[in-house]
Design an enzyme around this catalytic site. Structure first.
Site, short mmCIF file in Angstrom:
data_model
loop_
_atom_site.label_atom_id
_atom_site.label_comp_id
_atom_site.label_asym_id
_atom_site.label_seq_id
_atom_site.Cartn_x
_atom_site.Cartn_y
_atom_site.Cartn_z
N HIS A 308 0.80 -1.00 -0.13
CA HIS A 308 0.07 0.18 -0.01
C HIS A 308 0.72 1.38 0.03
O HIS A 308 1.91 1.23 0.52
CB HIS A 308 -0.99 -0.10 1.30
CG HIS A 308 -2.00 0.89 1.15
ND1 HIS A 308 -1.99 2.21 1.37
CD2 HIS A 308 -3.28 0.66 0.69
CE1 HIS A 308 -3.14 2.92 1.24
NE2 HIS A 308 -3.95 1.75 0.53
N ASP A 367 -7.88 -5.37 -0.11
CA ASP A 367 -8.43 -6.05 -1.25
C ASP A 367 -8.03 -7.55 -1.07
O ASP A 367 -8.57 -8.48 -1.83
CB ASP A 367 -8.06 -5.48 -2.50
CG ASP A 367 -8.58 -4.08 -3.00
OD1 ASP A 367 -9.83 -4.11 -2.83
OD2 ASP A 367 -8.24 -3.33 -3.61
N1 CMC Z 1 4.22 -7.83 -4.76
C1 CMC Z 1 5.74 -7.45 -4.99
N2 CMC Z 1 6.33 -6.59 -4.89
C2 CMC Z 1 5.75 -5.30 -4.62
C3 CMC Z 1 4.27 -5.30 -4.25
C4 CMC Z 1 3.61 -6.47 -4.50
N3 CMC Z 1 2.33 -6.49 -4.36
N4 CMC Z 1 4.03 -3.93 -4.03
C5 CMC Z 1 5.21 -3.29 -4.22
N5 CMC Z 1 6.21 -4.06 -4.51
C6 CMC Z 1 7.54 -3.75 -4.40
C7 CMC Z 1 8.03 -2.94 -5.51
O1 CMC Z 1 8.26 -3.78 -6.69
C8 CMC Z 1 8.71 -1.83 -5.08
O2 CMC Z 1 10.06 -2.54 -5.14
P1 CMC Z 1 11.39 -1.65 -5.38
O3 CMC Z 1 11.30 -0.67 -4.16
O4 CMC Z 1 12.47 -2.57 -5.27
O5 CMC Z 1 11.46 -1.19 -6.85
C9 CMC Z 1 8.45 -1.46 -3.74
O6 CMC Z 1 7.89 -2.85 -3.20
C10 CMC Z 1 7.54 -0.27 -3.52
O7 CMC Z 1 6.63 -0.51 -4.48
P2 CMC Z 1 5.82 0.47 -5.31
O8 CMC Z 1 5.14 0.21 -6.63
O9 CMC Z 1 6.98 1.64 -5.45
O10 CMC Z 1 4.81 1.13 -4.10
P3 CMC Z 1 3.60 2.23 -4.55
O11 CMC Z 1 3.23 2.89 -3.25
O12 CMC Z 1 3.81 3.05 -5.86
O13 CMC Z 1 2.41 1.21 -4.88
C11 CMC Z 1 0.43 -0.36 -4.69
C12 CMC Z 1 1.51 0.81 -4.28
C13 CMC Z 1 -0.65 -0.75 -3.89
C14 CMC Z 1 0.20 0.19 -6.05
C15 CMC Z 1 1.71 -1.60 -4.81
O14 CMC Z 1 2.07 -2.21 -3.66
C16 CMC Z 1 0.78 -2.63 -5.57
O15 CMC Z 1 0.85 -2.89 -6.89
N6 CMC Z 1 0.19 -3.88 -5.00
C17 CMC Z 1 -0.66 -4.77 -5.62
C18 CMC Z 1 -1.98 -4.17 -6.13
C19 CMC Z 1 -2.83 -3.90 -4.90
O16 CMC Z 1 -3.18 -4.75 -3.99
N7 CMC Z 1 -3.57 -2.73 -4.83
C20 CMC Z 1 -4.54 -2.41 -4.01
C21 CMC Z 1 -4.24 -1.34 -2.91
S1 CMC Z 1 -5.27 -1.16 -1.63
C22 CMC Z 1 -6.63 -0.53 -2.33
C23 CMC Z 1 -6.74 0.63 -3.19
O17 CMC Z 1 -6.06 1.62 -3.20
O18 CMC Z 1 -7.80 0.67 -4.14
#
Ligand code: CMC
Length: 433
Positions: A308, A367
């Site tokens: 998140h 989720d």
């Molecule tokens: N699985 C594996 N690696 C992950 C995941 C994951 N689900 N989420 C983040 N990472 C890693 C990512 O690769 C990155 O690694 P590095 O620093 O080495 O590049 C690090 O963790 C930080 O991730 P980010 O994408 O820069 O973080 P963000 O804050 O931009 O994204 C997020 C947050 C929710 C989009 C992301 O965690 C994600 O894609 N999760 C899966 C999708 C999901 O479950 N979304 C629902 C969010 S909650 C409800 C809502 O908002 O609607």
């Protein structure tokens, strides 16, 4: 505003800028850069708004480090345990818990606005039966801009309130119509003798040829999920609603923009993606393979329902939903969904012990378990994000109301770091290679 300031120094000119610092009721200090360009000729750069507050708000507070979520100051755990969705909707819209009379008036108003005009109802026939329901819902909500001309003056507080009640009341009817259209079944009209969530279940699952009995555990589960999904401060879809609304666009168009933003798998579409992922994993033996894929930088696969932007400890909503999962599967005899839940629990356990997920603070989010409940209630996977949209409509409306009544409100218009071609002269086609 506080007495504190924040200094920025230009290393080339040696000029120093003192920026004012704001302090909210809770949360970190906020440096005000509003005059930076006007007074100093520079922009800030923050793709994804990771360190940028886009507005002042009094609706929802999140402490991502401690796993705290408050609606108007009340902890989500208390609201989930003691309140119900309609009362929470009132709280989010009006800022205070309602008195008995206020609650009964609000609930009555929502109940009496649930029917939608027959004309937009017929719009569904223009969609193919297998259209994604989010496409249908955003289309029909947007088309509501063409109705209700009697109450569309956004600078009139009475009109704004009528809009708020209308859209919150009608979104379950629109969602159910999208479902019925995809099933080829007749639309079921709302029933005013039912509460918000029971009425939704009835519009989804009753058919004209036999009676439908509403399972109270199903209604309770939907009510909980709706409370937990109702608002989440400046998330992607809410920011979209605020941005679209900041131009003075009519509010139905702004809500439709929010529905579209919610659809993506990184946001509300994640509940659908979680179920697809669990089905793909299939069984506990395959978990290590998928966890390894999620950690592999060369593989785009991510564990859906994990991570998140704000929560870096745990998502308090996920804990509450996991408990409800147990209750639904036990109370509704959903034996066929139990293996999926077992798989989700096992995946959570493996991931939470894994160095990669620990180091990056990746925990199950809202989720991760919600889809298992929806599936146990018989709601198809493609409708999961629509259910999220029904609940989040309350948050979108609360934020739209706050944005539109802010005397300092201006059109949202970010700047950019331009890295395209520098100034050059046009060359006629005859002169190009
Ligand atoms: N699985 C594996 N690696 C992950 C995941 C994951 N689900 N989420 C983040 N990472 C890693 C990512 O690769 C990155 O690694 P590095 O620093 O080495 O590049 C690090 O963790 C930080 O991730 P980010 O994408 O820069 O973080 P963000 O804050 O931009 O994204 C997020 C947050 C929710 C989009 C992301 O965690 C994600 O894609 N999760 C899966 C999708 C999901 O479950 N979304 C629902 C969010 S909650 C409800 C809502 O908002 O609607």
């Amino acid at each position: 505003m506080t007495d504190k300031t924040f200094s920025l120094t230009n290393n080339v000119t040696g000029d120093s800028v003192e920026l004012p610092v704001h302090q909210g009721t809770m949360g970190p200090d906020v440096v005000d850069i509003g005059t930076l360009y006007r007074n100093h000729g520079v922009f800030t750069f923050d793709p994804g708004f990771v360190s940028t507050g886009s507005c002042e708000s009094q609706i929802t507070y999140i402490d991502g480090e401690k796993g705290v979520l408050l609606y108007r100051g009340y902890p989500i755990e208390q609201l989930a345990g003691k309140s119900n969705f309609i009362e929470v909707a009132y709280l989010l819209l009006y800022g205070e818990l309602p008195s008995k009379t206020q609650l009964s008036d609000f609930s009555g108003s929502i109940t009496h606005h649930t029917m939608i005009n027959e004309t937009p109802l017929r719009f569904f026939n223009g969609f193919h039966y297998n259209a994604h329901p989010m496409a249908m819902v955003s289309g029909v909500i947007s088309s509501m801009s063409a109705f209700y001309h009697d109450s569309m003056k956004i600078d009139d507080p009475v009109h704004r309130e009528i809009f708020a009640h209308r859209v919150i009341a009608k979104i379950p009817t629109v969602a159910a119509a999208a479902y019925k259209h995809s099933m080829g079944q007749p639309f079921i009209y709302p029933r005013n003798d039912l509460d918000y969530c029971s009425n939704l279940l009835n519009m989804f699952f009753s058919v004209p040829c036999e009676p439908y009995e509403i399972n109270p555990i199903a209604a309770e589960a939907i009510d909980l999920l709706f409370i937990l999904h109702a608002d989440h401060e400046q998330n992607c879809s809410t920011s979209t609603v605020r941005l679209a609304g900041s131009s003075g666009a009519n509010p139905y168009a702004a809500i439709a923009a929010g529905v579209s933003a919610l659809w993506g798998p990184a946001h509300g579409g994640a509940n659908e993606a979680v179920l697809k992922m669990l089905n793909e994993i299939g069984s506990v033996e395959n978990i290590p393979k998928f966890v390894a894929r999620a950690k592999d930088k060369n593989d785009p696969f991510r564990l859906m329902g994990f991570g998140h932007r704000v929560y870096k400890n745990f998502d308090p909503r996920a804990t509450l939903i996991r408990d409800m999962c147990h209750k639904v599967l036990k109370g509704m005899g959903g034996a066929e969904n139990a293996p999926l839940f077992e798989l989700a629990l096992a995946l959570e356990e493996v991931a939470l012990k894994d160095e990669y997920f620990i180091e990056k603070n990746l925990y199950p989010n809202v989720d991760f378990y919600s889809g298992i409940i929806y599936r146990a209630l018989g709601i198809p996977v493609s409708m999961f994000t629509v259910m999220f949209a029904v609940a989040r409509t309350v948050g979108w409306v609360a934020h739209w109301l706050e944005m539109i009544s802010d005397p300092q409100g201006r059109i949202g218009r970010p700047r950019q770091l331009y890295t395209g071609a520098a100034l050059r002269d046009y060359v006629p086609v005859s002169g190009r290679d």
